[in-house]
Design a protein around this motif. Structure first.
Motif, PDB file in Angstrom:
ATOM      1  N   GLY A  50      70.139  24.748  36.957  1.00 55.67           N
ATOM      2  CA  GLY A  50      69.250  25.428  36.136  1.00 55.67           C
ATOM      3  C   GLY A  50      67.486  24.780  36.493  1.00 55.67           C
ATOM      4  O   GLY A  50      66.661  25.761  36.469  1.00 55.67           O
ATOM      5  N   VAL A  51      67.568  23.613  36.936  1.00 51.53           N
ATOM      6  CA  VAL A  51      66.238  23.039  36.940  1.00 51.53           C
ATOM      7  C   VAL A  51      65.922  23.765  38.442  1.00 51.53           C
ATOM      8  O   VAL A  51      64.634  24.074  38.690  1.00 51.53           O
ATOM      9  N   HIS A  52      66.572  24.128  39.355  1.00 50.04           N
ATOM     10  CA  HIS A  52      66.138  24.549  40.569  1.00 50.04           C
ATOM     11  C   HIS A  52      65.722  25.891  40.246  1.00 50.04           C
ATOM     12  O   HIS A  52      64.540  26.548  40.644  1.00 50.04           O
ATOM     13  N   LYS A  53      66.374  26.727  39.319  1.00 53.28           N
ATOM     14  CA  LYS A  53      65.852  28.089  38.959  1.00 53.28           C
ATOM     15  C   LYS A  53      64.596  28.014  38.167  1.00 53.28           C
ATOM     16  O   LYS A  53      63.351  28.819  38.212  1.00 53.28           O
ATOM     17  N   ALA A  54      64.405  26.958  37.284  1.00 53.46           N
ATOM     18  CA  ALA A  54      63.225  26.874  36.357  1.00 53.46           C
ATOM     19  C   ALA A  54      62.023  26.580  37.548  1.00 53.46           C
ATOM     20  O   ALA A  54      60.766  27.074  37.300  1.00 53.46           O
ATOM     21  N   HIS A  56      61.697  27.488  40.316  1.00 55.71           N
ATOM     22  CA  HIS A  56      61.259  28.701  41.090  1.00 55.71           C
ATOM     23  C   HIS A  56      61.030  29.882  40.113  1.00 55.71           C
ATOM     24  O   HIS A  56      60.835  31.062  40.576  1.00 55.71           O
ATOM     25  N   PHE A  57      60.628  29.466  38.894  1.00 54.91           N
ATOM     26  CA  PHE A  57      60.284  30.337  37.720  1.00 54.91           C
ATOM     27  C   PHE A  57      61.224  31.745  37.720  1.00 54.91           C
ATOM     28  O   PHE A  57      60.646  32.836  37.505  1.00 54.91           O
ATOM     29  N   LYS A  58      62.295  31.322  37.642  1.00 60.33           N
ATOM     30  CA  LYS A  58      63.272  32.355  37.527  1.00 60.33           C
ATOM     31  C   LYS A  58      64.124  31.916  36.283  1.00 60.33           C
ATOM     32  O   LYS A  58      65.374  31.302  36.138  1.00 60.33           O
ATOM     33  N   PRO A  59      63.630  32.515  34.907  1.00 58.96           N
ATOM     34  CA  PRO A  59      64.241  31.870  33.837  1.00 58.96           C
ATOM     35  C   PRO A  59      65.538  32.559  33.412  1.00 58.96           C
ATOM     36  O   PRO A  59      66.431  31.995  32.931  1.00 58.96           O
ATOM     37  N   ALA A  60      65.795  33.764  33.823  1.00 56.44           N
ATOM     38  CA  ALA A  60      67.004  34.868  33.377  1.00 56.44           C
ATOM     39  C   ALA A  60      67.454  35.430  34.576  1.00 56.44           C
ATOM     40  O   ALA A  60      66.949  35.413  35.947  1.00 56.44           O
ATOM     41  N   ARG A  61      68.793  35.706  34.317  1.00 57.71           N
ATOM     42  CA  ARG A  61      69.583  36.296  35.635  1.00 57.71           C
ATOM     43  C   ARG A  61      69.142  37.560  35.962  1.00 57.71           C
ATOM     44  O   ARG A  61      68.119  38.444  35.134  1.00 57.71           O
TER      45      ARG A  61
END
Length: 178
Positions: A50-54, A56-61
């Motif tokens: 989740g941190v990796h996605k955050a 990279h500013f990717k909050p949702a699928r």
């Protein structure tokens, strides 16, 4: 510092009443506690996804719910929340089992130390679960997921990883050190 004090209490009381530990420790379900610990450790891994996605500013699928590779921070944090909830449920089950075997908070020094150390850790896990929900809510509420939201998510992950590391140490001391 608080957990350091709990560890100091544990070792101090154990050193003055070693016979109590020899009598009470066999009542612990080590395989169950190991499985519960594994769930908590896995929740730290999912949190890090989740941190990796955050970051990279990717909050949702960006795909279907079963397309895990396209999950965003929200999905990873909700999975971490779910795993953390399983851990708490496991602790509640373990407490109920131990109480039925005569190990209660007020039964003796062993019970007091066991429930104080694991219980305070459990309260910190619950705090982390609330923080996960706050991150998810903030991500849904943000008009644009930016640095503030990502930083909040990362800070919550630091807390979660700390709680995880503390539990691994508690598990080693309480369940493995006889």
């Amino acid at each position: 510092m608080f957990f350091a004090a709990l560890f100091a209490m544990y070792f101090t009381i154990r050193s003055v009443a070693p016979e109590m530990w020899q009598e009470e420790t066999p009542k612990l379900a080590v395989p169950f506690a190991l499985a519960n610990t594994t769930v908590l450790v896995i929740s730290s891994i999912t949190c890090q996804f989740g941190v990796h996605k955050a970051e990279h500013f990717k909050p949702a699928r960006t795909g279907g719910i079963f397309e895990i590779g396209k999950w965003g921070m929200i999905e990873w944090y909700l999975l971490s929340f779910f795993l953390g909830s399983i851990f708490i449920g496991g602790q509640v089950f373990e407490y109920a089992t131990l109480v039925s075997e005569g190990v209660a908070l007020n039964s003796n020094a062993y019970g007091s130390v066991f429930y104080l150390t694991t219980g305070f850790h459990g309260l910190h896990v619950i705090g982390g679960l609330i923080a996960f929900l706050m991150v998810v809510g903030r991500a849904y509420g943000a008009k644009k997921f930016g640095h503030r939201e990502a930083t909040f998510a990362v800070c919550v992950s630091y807390y979660w990883h700390f709680v995880d590391v503390v539990w691994v140490a508690l598990f080693a001391v309480i369940y493995l050190l006889h």
